[in-house]
Motif scaffolding. Structure first.
Motif, short mmCIF file in Angstrom:
data_model
loop_
_atom_site.label_atom_id
_atom_site.label_comp_id
_atom_site.label_asym_id
_atom_site.label_seq_id
_atom_site.Cartn_x
_atom_site.Cartn_y
_atom_site.Cartn_z
N TYR A 147 56.35 -33.44 -0.26
CA TYR A 147 55.01 -33.75 -0.77
C TYR A 147 54.68 -35.21 -0.44
CZ TYR A 147 51.14 -34.67 -3.86
OH TYR A 147 49.92 -35.04 -4.35
N SER A 148 55.63 -36.11 -0.68
CA SER A 148 55.42 -37.53 -0.42
C SER A 148 55.13 -37.79 1.06
CB SER A 148 56.64 -38.33 -0.86
OG SER A 148 56.51 -39.69 -0.51
N ILE A 149 55.86 -37.13 1.93
CA ILE A 149 55.64 -37.30 3.38
C ILE A 149 54.24 -36.84 3.75
CG2 ILE A 149 56.34 -36.42 5.65
CD1 ILE A 149 59.24 -36.39 4.49
N GLU A 150 53.82 -35.72 3.20
CA GLU A 150 52.50 -35.17 3.51
C GLU A 150 51.34 -35.94 2.88
OE1 GLU A 150 51.78 -32.45 5.53
OE2 GLU A 150 53.89 -32.63 6.10
N ASN A 151 51.67 -36.83 1.91
CA ASN A 151 50.62 -37.55 1.18
C ASN A 151 50.76 -39.07 1.29
OD1 ASN A 151 48.88 -35.50 -0.47
ND2 ASN A 151 50.98 -34.73 -0.47
N GLY A 152 51.15 -39.53 2.45
CA GLY A 152 51.18 -40.97 2.73
C GLY A 152 52.15 -41.78 1.91
#
Length: 108
Positions: free
Chosen positions: A27-32
């Protein structure tokens, strides 16, 4: 899943907690670089194995994770806010057979 008559051990939480950790990192990777907050719960679920909540090793039933400080019935997993708040990282925890905290995964 546990076998009839067997007793789950702290190692049983590792797959569920690790799957949750991977979903949170994804999730963190996909959300900057922003980690999820409790309101982002539905967006984490697709990152879980099979797109479902993890199985509680004491009940053999899928169980949603808890947002907040460690607590709950044996087999409960959750995420507490680290010192910088949820968007800054994660503290994933799991509750053991006797209510102890056998597993903590952190981003720091």
């Amino acid at each position: 899943m546990t076998l009839p008559g067997s007793r789950p051990c702290p190692r049983c939480f590792r797959p569920s907690g690790s799957d949750f950790q991977i979903a949170v990192i994804h999730y963190s990777i996909e959300n900057g670089g922003r980690y999820p907050t409790p309101t982002d719960d539905p967006a984490i679920l697709p990152g879980m194995r099979g797109g479902t909540y993890p199985e509680n090793p004491f009940t053999d039933l899928p169980e949603g994770w808890v947002w907040g400080n460690p607590g709950g019935a044996p087999g409960t997993i959750g995420s507490a806010a680290p010192p910088g708040g949820y968007v800054a990282g994660y503290v994933i925890w799991g509750i053991g057979r006797a209510g102890q905290l056998p597993l903590v995964l952190r981003s720091d």
